[in-house]
Design an enzyme around this catalytic site. Structure first.
Site, PDB file in Angstrom:
ATOM      1  N   LYS A 136      33.313  -3.912 -57.706  1.00  0.00           N
ATOM      2  CA  LYS A 136      33.857  -3.101 -56.604  1.00  0.00           C
ATOM      3  C   LYS A 136      33.041  -3.216 -55.304  1.00  0.00           C
ATOM      4  CE  LYS A 136      36.804   0.111 -59.138  1.00  0.00           C
ATOM      5  NZ  LYS A 136      38.185  -0.264 -58.863  1.00  0.00           N
TER       6      LYS A 136
ATOM      7  N   PHE B 280      38.367   3.460 -68.843  1.00  0.00           N
ATOM      8  CA  PHE B 280      39.073   2.353 -68.193  1.00  0.00           C
ATOM      9  C   PHE B 280      38.062   1.255 -67.905  1.00  0.00           C
ATOM     10  CE2 PHE B 280      40.704  -0.277 -64.836  1.00  0.00           C
ATOM     11  CZ  PHE B 280      42.050  -0.420 -65.168  1.00  0.00           C
TER      12      PHE B 280
ATOM     13  N   ASP C 116      29.478   0.754 -68.049  1.00  0.00           N
ATOM     14  CA  ASP C 116      30.387   0.220 -67.041  1.00  0.00           C
ATOM     15  C   ASP C 116      30.201   1.023 -65.752  1.00  0.00           C
ATOM     16  OD1 ASP C 116      32.498  -0.417 -65.396  1.00  0.00           O
ATOM     17  OD2 ASP C 116      34.007  -0.442 -66.983  1.00  0.00           O
TER      18      ASP C 116
HETATM   19  C1  PLP Z   1      35.112   1.639 -64.610  1.00  0.00           C
HETATM   20  C2  PLP Z   1      35.921   0.422 -64.283  1.00  0.00           C
HETATM   21  N1  PLP Z   1      35.725  -0.707 -64.973  1.00  0.00           N
HETATM   22  C3  PLP Z   1      36.404  -1.832 -64.712  1.00  0.00           C
HETATM   23  C4  PLP Z   1      37.370  -1.860 -63.731  1.00  0.00           C
HETATM   24  C5  PLP Z   1      38.133  -3.132 -63.451  1.00  0.00           C
HETATM   25  O1  PLP Z   1      37.723  -3.659 -62.226  1.00  0.00           O
HETATM   26  P1  PLP Z   1      38.620  -4.759 -61.470  1.00  0.00           P
HETATM   27  O2  PLP Z   1      39.827  -4.066 -60.950  1.00  0.00           O
HETATM   28  O3  PLP Z   1      37.710  -5.287 -60.392  1.00  0.00           O
HETATM   29  O4  PLP Z   1      38.939  -5.808 -62.481  1.00  0.00           O
HETATM   30  C6  PLP Z   1      37.628  -0.697 -62.982  1.00  0.00           C
HETATM   31  C7  PLP Z   1      38.678  -0.681 -61.945  1.00  0.00           C
HETATM   32  O5  PLP Z   1      39.131   0.322 -61.497  1.00  0.00           O
HETATM   33  C8  PLP Z   1      36.880   0.472 -63.270  1.00  0.00           C
HETATM   34  O6  PLP Z   1      37.086   1.611 -62.593  1.00  0.00           O
END
Ligand code: PLP
Length: 394
Positions: free
Chosen positions: A245, A131, A216
């Site tokens: 986050k 994700f 990520d």
């Molecule tokens: C691993 C990862 N990458 C990207 C995102 C996307 O982040 P945002 O909700 O701040 O756009 C999330 C959100 O849960 C995530 O867990």
């Protein structure tokens, strides 16, 4: 009109709501509009590592708000300069430059663009159950059909290989691959830690074949897994690392940290009005100081080990597996998770799903062992009682 009625009248409709209105927080506790207190194991979906109403973060925000809130990157700024240096100081070795933005998906979007720009290649290899966000580029790297299909066609050139399958990755990475993007522990995909062999192998493959490794750390960063960044557990040195986050103690902020294979980017090819705003930078500096001076990554490592051992002792026919890293913990169930989340809420514990069957815990890293023990007792009670049927959706 209740808060719920008012919000329901105007909401986009995109979110499945829980029937409580949260109005206040302190540390690892939240209060609803009826004055009920909850132990927060949802942790603002990973943005709450510093705890609610963290005094150091609140003070930094208040002071900076009275000084300067906005300042686009066309001008230099004291807080931004300080934060960039601080981020490079705590990041895995080799990451030396910083792009600042406002969310996780924006950080991923930027990293994907930078990888194409720098390599001149077009393709990206991502992982099944990965994700990475919901804007078009990040969504193209995200695996889950339910998020992707309504918006197709997505960006071309993305393919997904099974997570932890190094042979599949070996097959997929070639001289057209701009980047491999992956999480060190898959979060939304079910709290699945990557194997050292897979993660180190991915890094080696990228180096051999001229692709860039994008890690990520949006969910795993800032102490969550028991190290400042999850890369540290394996000595990974990504070319691009995405964070967001908890980066600014709960204020919206994201960043891409870049290594020498990316270098300094050409002027004006990308940017963001709010990126690097002094308010978020000041909050982030306070958050990093607080994480370090209170040894929160170490606390997360110790408490996480304790919590997983405690959960593993629960004798319940519905538990398939307990897994995780630090205070990023999942219980895979043999059944759908929603009724158990509702049961936990009734017991005063807020938790998250990760997919349909995984119960996920992302408590603020300031949580005490007593609070976590109380949460674990509630989990035991809920997982060992017959499920109460309820119509509310998760
Ligand atoms: C691993 C990862 N990458 C990207 C995102 C996307 O982040 P945002 O909700 O701040 O756009 C999330 C959100 O849960 C995530 O867990």
């Amino acid at each position: 009109m209740t808060i719920q009625e008012q919000e329901n009248r105007y909401t986009s409709g995109l979110y499945t709501k829980r029937p409580i209105a949260i109005v206040r927080g302190m540390g690892a506790r939240l209060w609803d509009s009826d004055g009920r207190v909850y132990i927060d194991c949802a942790g603002a979906q990973g943005a709450g590592n510093l705890g609610h109403a963290n005094p150091a973060v609140a003070e930094a925000i208040a002071t900076q708000a009275r000084t300067l809130i906005s300042c686009p990157e066309m001008f230099y700024n004291d807080k931004r300069a300080e934060l960039m240096e601080r981020l490079v100081g705590i990041a895995p070795a080799g990451l030396s430059h910083v792009f600042l933005c406002n969310s996780g998906t924006e950080a991923v979007e930027a990293a994907l663009k930078f990888a194409r720009l720098v390599t001149g290649r077009r393709e990206v290899v991502a992982t099944m159950r990965g994700f990475h966000g919901r804007t078009m580029g990040a969504l193209s790297a995200t695996w889950e059909k339910k998020y992707r299909e309504p918006f197709e066609p997505l960006v071309p050139g993305f393919r997904h290989v099974a997570y932890n399958d190094l042979a599949a990755l070996d097959q997929a990475v070639n001289d057209q691959t701009a980047a491999v993007i992956l999480e060190v522990v898959q979060g939304e995909g079910g709290v699945r830690p990557g194997s050292p062999e897979f993660l180190r192998g991915a890094q080696a493959l990228c180096r051999q074949r001229g692709a860039l490794l994008i890690v990520d750390e949006v969910q795993t960063g800032f102490g969550r897994t028991g190290a400042m960044f999850a890369c540290e557990h394996l000595g990974l040195q990504p070319d691009l690392m995405c964070v967001a986050k908890s980066m600014a103690g709960g204020l919206p902020m994201g960043a891409v940290l870049m290594g020498e294979r990316v270098g300094v980017l050409p002027a004006q090819v990308h940017g963001s009005t709010f990126g690097g705003n002094p308010l978020a930078c000041a909050a982030s500096l306070a958050a990093i100081d607080y994480l370090e001076s209170n040894h929160l990554p170490e606390h997360a490592a110790e408490l996480g080990t304790w919590f997983m051992a405690r959960l593993s002792r629960i004798q319940s026919p519905v538990i398939r597996e307990v897994r995780g890293k630090g205070l990023m913990v999942g219980i895979e169930l043999k059944q759908k998770v929603t009724p158990y989340l509702q049961g936990l809420m009734a017991e005063g514990v807020l938790a998250l799903p990760a997919g349909l069957t995984v119960l996920r815990f992302l408590p603020p890293l300031v949580i005490s062992q007593a609070e976590l023990a109380q949460a674990a007792d509630a989990v035991e009670m809920v997982l060992t009682q017959p499920v109460r049927e309820s119509s509310a959706a998760e």
